[in-house]
Every structure is written in C-alpha cells, then in structure tokens.
Scaffold this active site. Structure first.
Site, PDB file in Angstrom:
ATOM      1  N   SER A 160      41.139  35.015  46.981  1.00 54.44           N
ATOM      2  CA  SER A 160      39.888  34.919  46.241  1.00 54.44           C
ATOM      3  C   SER A 160      39.946  35.831  45.033  1.00 54.44           C
ATOM      4  O   SER A 160      40.860  36.641  44.873  1.00 54.44           O
ATOM      5  CB  SER A 160      38.710  35.322  47.138  1.00 54.44           C
ATOM      6  OG  SER A 160      38.832  36.679  47.522  1.00 54.44           O
ATOM      7  N   GLY A 162      40.753  35.602  42.017  1.00 52.54           N
ATOM      8  CA  GLY A 162      41.906  35.596  41.125  1.00 52.54           C
ATOM      9  C   GLY A 162      43.158  36.217  41.685  1.00 52.54           C
ATOM     10  O   GLY A 162      44.205  36.205  41.017  1.00 52.54           O
ATOM     11  N   GLU A 280      30.726  26.554  42.446  1.00 57.34           N
ATOM     12  CA  GLU A 280      31.318  26.763  41.128  1.00 57.34           C
ATOM     13  C   GLU A 280      31.721  25.423  40.523  1.00 57.34           C
ATOM     14  O   GLU A 280      32.415  24.621  41.165  1.00 57.34           O
ATOM     15  CB  GLU A 280      32.544  27.662  41.226  1.00 57.34           C
ATOM     16  CG  GLU A 280      32.261  29.039  41.806  1.00 57.34           C
ATOM     17  CD  GLU A 280      33.521  29.857  41.978  1.00 57.34           C
ATOM     18  OE1 GLU A 280      34.547  29.518  41.345  1.00 57.34           O
ATOM     19  OE2 GLU A 280      33.500  30.831  42.746  1.00 57.34           O
ATOM     20  N   GLU A 293      34.998  25.267  43.343  1.00 62.53           N
ATOM     21  CA  GLU A 293      35.018  25.893  44.664  1.00 62.53           C
ATOM     22  C   GLU A 293      33.585  26.138  45.133  1.00 62.53           C
ATOM     23  O   GLU A 293      32.634  26.001  44.353  1.00 62.53           O
ATOM     24  CB  GLU A 293      35.771  27.238  44.625  1.00 62.53           C
ATOM     25  CG  GLU A 293      37.253  27.104  44.369  1.00 62.53           C
ATOM     26  CD  GLU A 293      38.000  28.435  44.391  1.00 62.53           C
ATOM     27  OE1 GLU A 293      39.239  28.409  44.406  1.00 62.53           O
ATOM     28  OE2 GLU A 293      37.343  29.492  44.384  1.00 62.53           O
ATOM     29  N   ASP A 300      28.896  36.459  43.303  1.00 66.19           N
ATOM     30  CA  ASP A 300      28.899  37.555  42.332  1.00 66.19           C
ATOM     31  C   ASP A 300      28.018  37.245  41.126  1.00 66.19           C
ATOM     32  O   ASP A 300      27.225  38.080  40.686  1.00 66.19           O
ATOM     33  CB  ASP A 300      30.323  37.820  41.828  1.00 66.19           C
ATOM     34  CG  ASP A 300      31.235  38.390  42.898  1.00 66.19           C
ATOM     35  OD1 ASP A 300      30.718  38.760  43.965  1.00 66.19           O
ATOM     36  OD2 ASP A 300      32.454  38.461  42.658  1.00 66.19           O
ATOM     37  N   THR A 301      28.181  36.053  40.572  1.00 66.37           N
ATOM     38  CA  THR A 301      27.434  35.689  39.363  1.00 66.37           C
ATOM     39  C   THR A 301      25.936  35.635  39.633  1.00 66.37           C
ATOM     40  O   THR A 301      25.131  35.754  38.710  1.00 66.37           O
ATOM     41  CB  THR A 301      27.908  34.335  38.808  1.00 66.37           C
ATOM     42  OG1 THR A 301      27.652  33.314  39.779  1.00 66.37           O
ATOM     43  CG2 THR A 301      29.393  34.361  38.501  1.00 66.37           C
ATOM     44  N   ARG A 382      34.757  47.332  40.346  1.00 64.13           N
ATOM     45  CA  ARG A 382      33.377  47.097  39.925  1.00 64.13           C
ATOM     46  C   ARG A 382      32.481  48.112  40.623  1.00 64.13           C
ATOM     47  O   ARG A 382      32.408  48.149  41.846  1.00 64.13           O
ATOM     48  CB  ARG A 382      32.971  45.656  40.284  1.00 64.13           C
ATOM     49  CG  ARG A 382      31.659  45.224  39.695  1.00 64.13           C
ATOM     50  CD  ARG A 382      31.466  43.728  39.842  1.00 64.13           C
ATOM     51  NE  ARG A 382      31.439  43.313  41.231  1.00 64.13           N
ATOM     52  CZ  ARG A 382      31.815  42.120  41.669  1.00 64.13           C
ATOM     53  NH1 ARG A 382      32.294  41.241  40.823  1.00 64.13           N
ATOM     54  NH2 ARG A 382      31.729  41.816  42.943  1.00 64.13           N
TER      55      ARG A 382
END
Length: 412
Positions: A160, A162, A280, A293, A300-301, A382
């Site tokens: 996941s 990336g 997504e 996906e 997150d977004t 993050r």
C-alpha cells in the site's frame, strides 16, 4: 448495546483497533464519544490512538499466533483493521468466536490483495479499469508488460501507499521494477516471492476519492474529494472536487457498484459489511472514469472531512460500525458555498519532532491543525495535517500552503 465504557460487560461495546495511527486515533475518539471501550493495538509504543484509548497493546499484527492470542484474551465485540499488515487468518478466527470484523473478513481479504480486488471490480462488477496482467516471475512480468504496453506501472499484490511500486517505461526497466516490487513492499521480509500486477499507464487528468458509507440503512456516497499524491502517498486533498455532472454521476455509480458488491458478498456470509470505504478513481484526459482501488476504512484524503462535513469520515465510520443509521443527508458538506482543503505535514529527519509558533500557523480564520503525536521520525513521516476553508478551491488550497510555510518545528 451502548452504555458506558466501564459498564458491566453486558452493556459495554469493546472496539479493538488493529493499527493505531492518525486515522485510528480519530476513529477511537468518535467511537469513545458513542460510549465504546477502545483497545488500541499497534506494532510500536505510543502510537497516536494509544494516547487516548482505554487500553493499549503492542504486538506484531502480522503474526497469526500472537494476534489470535490477543483476540482470545480481549474478545472484542468489534475489530477495526486500520492497516494492511494483518494476519487475516486471525480475523477469520475472530469472526468464528463472534466478533464483528469491520467491514468484514472477506472484504479485508479482498481489499488487501490487489489481484482479488481487480478481478472483483473488472470481472464481477464490470466497472472500467486500466488494462492489467498478473505475474509470478520477472519473465511473466515482461510478458504482461508487453501485452498492456509501455509505459506501465508495476505494483506488488500485497502492499500500500506506493511501497514497492514503480514505472517501467521500456523493457530495460523490467528487472528494476521486479526488484523494487520484491524489496520495497510492506511485506518484503515474509520470505515469499510476491505476485505483481502490471497496469497500463493511463493518460491521467486527475484522481478522485469517493468516500462511500455502508450502514444499516444501505450505501451512500460523499461529495467527491480531489487530491494530490507523491510517491503513492497523500499530500493534499480538497472538497468538493468540481467535475462535470456526467463524470460525477459515473464516479458515484462506480463507487456504489463496487461497495454494494463487496457488502452483498459479506452479508451473504453472515457479516455486516458496515463502515467507510475510500474508493479511488482515475479521470482520464478523454473523460473516461476508471476504478483504481478501494480502501475498506477511512481514507487519508478524507482527512479534509474533519473541516468540510458535520460528520467527518471518522464519525461516519464509528456510527456505521456501531449500527447507527447513516443517511445521504448525513454526508453533506457543511456549506455548499465554501471550499475545504487539507495538507499533510511530512517531516524529514531523525529524532523527536517539536512544533512551535502554532499561533502564526493558525493566524487566519477558518483554519485548524491536527498534530498526530507520533513519537519520532526516521527518514520521512507524516506528522500532522493542516485544514482550511475559503470561498473557492484555489483559495482554500493556498490557505493550507501558507500555513505550512508558517509552521516551525525542530527535529532533535
């Protein structure tokens, strides 16, 4: 039954988080507001959700024996996976002893596996996707890449954000892409060769997230979220993402179709299928909308919903999994004449992160911040999210960009 976290067992709902990062922290807060007793589990001490949960446990969640033992010890009413690196066989055990796995064991197994998910979306739901092939070896990857065409993107089946992902622009890149998929994926130390998916690199115009909520009243969809990713990880998002009406309709249709199929399959096996799904989507330069996906948890977004909606994605998730109805009216924006933005604060360095001068960061009206409280950073991580509201998307995004410029922090 919902009572008090410290009521008798008969009236206490015990919610176990498997993964206690910044998203898990917000889920914990919302579940606790509804009277749940929260156990926050992660692979390291002092993960964000563990700061406020009733109990905190540190285990290797990918180890079947360890996770199964913890489930037997705690016997939670509800288990909420918040990360991918979980022994799904232990989730099956939890189902058998009467725990409600969110959204379901079957959905968790499908969505953690890119091969299962792509087959379900393209061949069962019949929604449009990029051309794709699967490969078990470097030779099969080369064959698949030739069939979908160059340039193409190569991803490990189980990973996941990336990790293990790369772009192959010609046959000369195949060896490198295979190596990255094996060595940089989240489960790189499992001792196995990972299957990969190779997809055609579509002429992308922009990406969207459609937060989709399954509850006791059915499936509803939120206003679309636009976003920017870097190296497969979220950096910035905004809501609403203004798109033409015909594209908007196709986005909602694809999101509902995929989630309703997942939920229907789960309910046929006796599970609830309740919770928030982050769907997504790709919008191509010619206007086509493709499924990419789906994440079976808050996305997150979707952190932008902490300022954009009366009920954030975390509040919606908590309500849904606890059996509280979520209606289409429940997922509306706070104001239709306002735009909202979020921006991740990614910090590089080694050590603890100390923030200061928050007064200048939050000097403008309609701004907010969430410091995640992660204990330290090694490399890049993050560590916070900035939130802002303005009269249009450009001003909202500029507001959070100015906020990050005004931030002051020290890594020590």
């Amino acid at each position: 039954m919902l009572g008090s976290p410290y009521s008798s067992d008969e009236y206490t709902t015990r919610v176990m988080l498997l993964g206690s990062g910044e998203l898990g922290k917000e889920i914990a807060i919302e579940a606790m507001r509804l009277g749940a007793y929260v156990i926050a589990v992660d692979s390291y001490e002092h993960a964000p959700a563990q700061h406020i949960a009733h109990e905190a446990r540190v285990i290797d969640m990918s180890d079947e024996e360890t996770l199964t033992h913890l489930i037997d010890e705690v016997h939670p009413d509800i288990i909420v996976p918040e990360v991918e690196a979980i022994a799904t066989s232990s989730l099956l055990h939890a189902k058998h002893i009467g725990s409600q796995v969110v959204p379901s064991v079957s959905i968790a197994q499908i969505c953690m596996n890119r091969e299962k998910l792509r087959v379900l979306a393209a061949e069962q739901c019949h929604v449009p996707t990029t051309p794709y092939r699967f490969a078990q070896s470097e030779e099969e990857l080369l064959t698949g890449a030739r069939e979908v065409g160059f340039p193409c993107i190569v991803k490990p089946i189980l990973s996941s954000s990336g990790h293990g992902q790369s772009i192959a622009r010609s046959e000369d890149d195949i060896t490198h892409s295979w190596r990255v998929a094996q060595q940089d994926r989240r489960t790189a130390n499992d001792g196995h060769i990972s299957r990969v998916i190779v997809e055609a690199l579509a002429p992308l115009d922009y990406e969207l997230t459609i937060l989709t909520v399954s509850s006791s009243t059915g499936v509803v969809t939120c206003t679309p979220i636009g976003h920017v990713q870097k190296d497969g990880d979220y950096r910035e998002s905004w809501q609403p993402a203004h798109v033409p009406d015909d594209i908007l309709m196709r986005c909602h249709d694809i999101a509902r179709t995929v989630v309703e199929t997942l939920v229907s399959d789960a309910q046929e096996s006796g599970e609830k299928g309740w919770g928030v799904f982050g769907v997504e989507l790709f919008v191509l330069t010619d206007g086509q909308v493709l499924f990419n996906e789906v994440s079976p948890r808050p996305h997150d977004t979707g952190m932008v919903t902490m300022i954009s909606q009366d009920l954030s994605e975390f509040a919606l998730h908590a309500r849904a999994i606890l059996g509280i109805p979520v209606y289409q009216e429940s997922v509306c924006l706070r104001r239709n004449d306002t735009a909202y933005a979020s921006r991740a604060v990614v910090i590089e360095g080694n050590g603890e992160v100390i923030f200061s001068h928050l007064s200048s960061t939050l000097a403008s009206p309609h701004t907010d911040i969430r410091l995640f409280g992660k204990p330290e950073v090694h490399g890049h991580r993050r560590m916070a999210v900035l939130l802002g509201a303005a009269n249009d998307i450009n001003h909202a995004r500029a507001l959070t960009e100015n906020m990050i410029r005004d931030m002051r922090f020290t890594v020590r």
